[in-house]
Design a protein around this motif. Structure first.
Motif, mmCIF file in Angstrom:
data_model
loop_
_atom_site.group_PDB
_atom_site.id
_atom_site.type_symbol
_atom_site.label_atom_id
_atom_site.label_comp_id
_atom_site.label_asym_id
_atom_site.label_seq_id
_atom_site.Cartn_x
_atom_site.Cartn_y
_atom_site.Cartn_z
ATOM 1 N N MET A 61 13.350 -8.319 -36.076
ATOM 2 C CA MET A 61 14.404 -9.304 -36.279
ATOM 3 C C MET A 61 15.155 -9.593 -34.981
ATOM 4 N N ASP A 72 13.721 -12.125 -32.923
ATOM 5 C CA ASP A 72 13.592 -13.414 -33.608
ATOM 6 C C ASP A 72 12.179 -13.683 -34.114
ATOM 7 N N THR A 74 10.786 -14.944 -39.919
ATOM 8 C CA THR A 74 11.122 -14.183 -41.129
ATOM 9 C C THR A 74 10.307 -14.659 -42.329
ATOM 10 N N ASN A 108 16.325 -17.391 -38.456
ATOM 11 C CA ASN A 108 17.101 -16.370 -37.751
ATOM 12 C C ASN A 108 18.505 -16.838 -37.371
ATOM 13 N N LYS A 142 21.576 -13.224 -39.541
ATOM 14 C CA LYS A 142 20.737 -12.179 -38.966
ATOM 15 C C LYS A 142 21.568 -10.964 -38.568
ATOM 16 N N VAL A 153 22.614 -8.871 -41.530
ATOM 17 C CA VAL A 153 21.523 -8.059 -42.070
ATOM 18 C C VAL A 153 21.240 -6.860 -41.165
ATOM 19 N N ILE A 154 21.184 -7.122 -39.847
ATOM 20 C CA ILE A 154 20.903 -6.016 -38.925
ATOM 21 C C ILE A 154 22.011 -4.964 -39.007
ATOM 22 N N MET A 208 18.310 -16.157 -45.425
ATOM 23 C CA MET A 208 17.468 -16.374 -44.244
ATOM 24 C C MET A 208 15.988 -16.252 -44.622
#
Lengths: 417, 417, 417, 417
Positions: free
Chosen positions: A65, A68, A71, B53, B58, B61-62, B269
């Motif tokens: 992730m 990039d 997804t 992304n 993003k 989520v990370i 996403m």
């Protein structure tokens, strides 16, 4: 009332058994928002074979992730999908001399089943499918029609047709020769059985109560299918990815199904991914004849590839699963003898059958109070189901079994042990 | 042959149109492994309304994963699910005076449709459902039975019954009064129409060819449903989450469906998530009567919550979508006039209808060669479908439209412009 | 080519076995147009229990017609219908302590079955019906769905659903306890068996191969139905009207079905008439909810009334049938022992099972050449079926059995007897 | 209570409208047991086109019985069947340049329909059938599935699938071009219409309310079927045998259906007989693939042969029917103008449509009180149906029309005429 009660549908169920709000999870443990720890013998109903937030898998997904990586890609080609396909071929298929084509039928196990049934019907030109007593294959209309649970079937609101149940292994307590009834029906042109396109079977029925079919029964079934031109579909959604020891649960029986359904733990860390595996000569699909939006969740590819590389390039995990399974089995056998119960299962899919659902429920509640998560299975919920992550440590499993035994004794064994 | 050709099933389709291997993606752009850039007017078939992304989503989520937030939880309660439910209620529902109960029916749009149909049948005790010409609702057996495409229906291998198609808005070119046929059937006890439990409709048919129903037609349909005791199900899987401007695509018509299906971009996403929204009085489910493994993908909750907070607490995105939609619409209208074609759609769900599928295909290929991704829709694939991320920049959309116009002219307008 | 070959559909069958043109018929004999005589062990497939042109019945019909009695009256009230109803009540029902309501469902046995199935579903709100292996209930879609023969089922052209076959008595050669499988399915909420509205059964399966259920099996079935709230439908179309001795074939077992289907010989001299008999509390039909043109064929009422009065006001015919049945049975048992065959049946529904259909066919052809008419039955046509009129004389039956024995020996017993 | 009330099922209906007990019947008259005379404008719902106890037919049947002609013969060859087939071929088919094969599908119209549907499905390999609004084809499950009446459909107790209704001629009051909707669905691969095996149609809908399709509509339908490879089945059960003038009701339109269903009056004097007529190239049945006990009722053959010879070797009856039909039509048109009603029908299938079923019922009751029998039709029973025997005399029809007019005026025209 909290937002779950005010806003989430009454259909919710697990949250009723475990009335806390979970926050974090690592390995075999979950933590609720108060910080209390729970040992997980549930493992996402089989979707978390490698544990919660497995560091190898998690890091692979985060790296992907951060870079990039694509997804979401439907069935477009991506680097992540290529890595997955190559790894799956090289690690899961080739060493087992399997040459399946891989289909991405949608995100969940039910999609894998729907695609398998469609294909079997398309190939044979027949509509009817044989399922087994206490089978569970999913909640979408096609998958539900081959599922046994009457409450869930009733939810369909339309008659569920095109499926005929046959007795699963040992369903009639060994009083009837295997396949006597099934084979008689098939051999008799006046039997009234619609000619089946396929047979769909779980090698171990998870939701059905941890019923493990004997290898010789599975072999007999495979032979019957071959003799009568029925495709054999193994639904390995819950029992695949090492749950019973080997990667595929049917390896032990030495059979090669025509079609295999895989999901749950294939997504690596609980991410949605499903596969329908087909013998190459069955791959008669038209492009796009079955499709769907969520067939290319690349983080799931990445986690799955990492899991295959980490756990399936040698037999360490398989041996460990079998050893831990033996350990669980011994404990359950002891408890069964102690309390006149029935120990069930194979590998790390294990169960203890109580007199009724109420007792099993009480045992699970007692375990929950002691910090152990496990659910019930079986037609009346009469089986406590022990399915820890395969990556659970020896200490954790020993502790969990002790808590389980204590919970059983607290409920059924008062004063006896 | 590469692994896609040797190992992936023949059912694959998008990868046939775009024969490259994608690697990275940011915003409105994808990049193949050679580094070539593609502008994305496809947006994951509507699953990537906020772009690839998206940095806000993003990062959320990370962060969640780094903190070992629970990833997979079925319908257990989690902090992430609570955040999502509260945010969805406060941001998506309450401001629109909607008090829907939220059901998590499984990971994909088809699950939302399956659950909606089950519930409508359970509530009414009827089996039959009305769908519309050129509807698309999914590939599982229940969803497929209300889908129009004959190739995909043929894939079922069993007769698809319990659904009767009615003409979608403008299906008969305005030559017949709206609902004349439908209402006549309903009012006539001898018509032979099985009494419908529900009507399922898309406000704009995406796969069906970017057919946009007029608000007055949708209102007429809602009134018809009310008069005849049929539940109104809006399948907002592709057109919801802002695709047509407002969060729900039915807002413009001022109707309140009984049941709403949401998926695709709700996962934020491109992560799998689906919702079935029910009027509270319809929430008659038994606990667990419909369930599934992938109903609690917490990264999707997290991304969805972030998206709701980022884009739906004011009307900036809605206005921007409408404005960009107008821009796309003007370009298409010009092209339509220029080449005697038909411009279609609403908001940022737009299409240009060509004489046949071959022409539309050729236009999409021409666009792909020029670095623009778009797919075809419609019963014969005769409509080029323009569905960029809603977050596309003005420059990007202007550039994409120029490339599209050039592609059209290259195919149909040789020497004319 | 004659008109049968040029103009009648290829679907014709009996005329292929007996390639002559019949002209007259009296009692147990038919005569072809050349005057050749045939002894009839076929009896209109059970529709001619009182023989051809029985003088008592024939005279009653001719008198009725000469007096311009109403011929055709749907379900209007007529003097002939009243006579029939009163006689049927007084002669067939009351002495057996049966208080069935009488429904005229249409002219043929299949109509009686269709009405029975409709009613069972209406009453229970369930769709599924249990039938038995090798059942035969008729050719209309509802009746065909509970019929076993795969060739005839294939003729439907649509999947036949809503029925699940269970093993008929002795289907598994006594190796499995009666109802073990059926009862297990019913008692298990996870079995996948759709809850049955009804069970439909023949006490002796005629088309299925003269399979006679034991009285204790029938009683077990009746008890099972009662325990599980399933309606018990006895299809007495072929075995009723004295074929097995008593008027109803289920009397011997001492059971009282919820619904009884009667046709064939009830019309007295082969005229179309069918009855669906219902326990009074099941008579929940709306007026006209099931109807049809040919429900009031008064000549059939007249013949039926005459037959009831002539043959069922004392036990002469019943005793005679049982005695003749014994005689046939002894001959078949001797032949079976002599040639290692299997004697089957009860009353005057008797059969001799050969190794295969070809042998049975050859026996029937040999009999035809010797002036004896009989047909085959069973899934492979492997059973020669002996069903003479009940009114056959002692000399005729003795002669017919001698011809039959000679035919058997000519085919299978060369040099052995 | 009499035996009808105590013993006959509640499903009985005609006897409720006409609460007398009929005894004798001759020509156009019935007599109850008190000797009261009734003029019959009902004609056994179309089964008595040649009147009650027609002397020519009756004598033929009595002679046949007196000579001990075979009564019941399934599909064995008999002299009576040969006479019938030859006569039917020479009198009904050949002069109209029809070369249909003749199938005996069972005793009643529903059997003819069931066989037609089976065959159409077998030939095309498709399951779906198109029927029309307000169609009536019978009460067995296959026939019921293409019947419109919701009360009768509800009686099935299972969802009736595989049929889709299309608008019958003038169903939308001429506001929509013929076949606009149907043809659009057929031409659109995304319409969701399952590809039809066949279209089943009545040229005049009897039970549906005496709706007469225009010849040009029938021709349009036949052309549509040809263009789209759908078999055209004309159900001529009620309208055949001269009811609309010519022997087949479709002759006026100049079309040749692929399959024709015939019953009711083909049996000559109300005796059960049904035919399914097939274009020779469609005769792909296996021997015995569809069968049944009551397919060879020789008295019906005899009566039918006599009727064909008496009435169809010249055009006397056809002309007389058309002339009488005109007479009835004029009376109905006058009454319609007088009372703002709607006159309907063709030939001697005529109707007068009232505001609602209650009014039509009241008119029929008023007629009954005046010695005239007629029933209602239409979805709400709003049409009084005038279907006298074709052999009615001029005086009788004039008298009957006068009684009918008087009954109408007594109910709806108080003080207006």
């Amino acid at each position: 009332m909290n937002v779950f009660e005010t806003t989430e549908s009454e259909v919710r169920s697990y949250c009723r058994s475990w009335p806390v709000v979970f926050d974090r999870a690592v390995g075999a443990h979950l933590y609720d928002e108060s910080g209390r720890e729970y040992l997980d013998f549930f493992a996402g109903a089989g979707a978390l074979n490698y544990g919660h937030n497995n560091p190898v898998l998690k890091q692979a997904v985060i790296d992907y992730m951060m870079a990039d990586g694509v997804t979401h890609s439907l069935d477009m080609n991506t680097v992540a999908k290529r890595d997955f396909l190559e790894t799956f071929r090289d690690v899961a298929l080739a060493p087992r001399e399997l040459d399946y084509k891989v289909m991405f039928p949608g995100p969940a196990g039910a999609n894998a089943v729907e695609a398998a049934l469609k294909l079997a019907r398309k190939i044979t030109g027949r509509q009817s499918v044989i399922n087994f007593t206490n089978a569970f294959h999913g909640m979408t209309l096609g998958a539900l029609s081959v599922t046994g649970n009457s409450m869930k079937r009733g939810g369909a609101g339309v008659p569920l047709v095109h499926a005929t149940p046959m007795p699963y292994d040992n369903y009639l307590d060994g009083r009837v020769e295997d396949f006597l009834w099934f084979e008689r029906l098939l051999g008799d042109s006046g039997s009234g059985l619609n000619e089946p396109a396929a047979v769909i079977v779980e090698t171990v029925q998870g939701e059905g109560g941890i019923n493990a079919a004997r290898p010789e029964w599975l072999r007999g079934l495979a032979e019957l299918c071959e003799r009568h031109g029925m495709l054999l579909i193994v639904d390995d959604v819950q029992m695949g990815c090492g749950r019973t020891g080997p990667f595929f649960s049917f390896e032990q029986a030495g059979i090669t199904p025509d079609i295999v359904c895989l999901s749950k733990s294939i997504g690596g860390m609980g991410l949605p991914l499903a596969l329908t595996l087909l013998r190459p000569e069955l791959d008669v699909w038209e492009p796009g004849e079955h499709n769907g939006t969520f067939r290319g969740i690349n983080p799931a590819f990445v986690a799955s590839t990492a899991a295959l590389r980490e756990y399936w390039t040698d037999d360490t995990l398989e041996k460990s699963t079998l050893a831990k399974g033996e350990q669980v089995g011994r404990t359950l056998t002891d408890l069964a003898e102690e309390h006149d119960l029935k120990a069930k299962g194979r590998g790390l899919a294990r169960g203890l059958q109580f007199a009724d659902g109420e007792t099993a429920d009480a045992v699970c509640r007692a375990a929950f109070e002691r910090g152990l998560l496990l659910e019930t299975a079986g037609p009346d919920g009469e089986v406590a189901k022990l399915m820890p992550p395969l990556t659970i440590t020896d200490d954790e499993i020993t502790h969990g079994l002790a808590v389980f035994a204590e919970s059983v004794r607290a409920v059924v064994g008062k004063g006896t042990a």
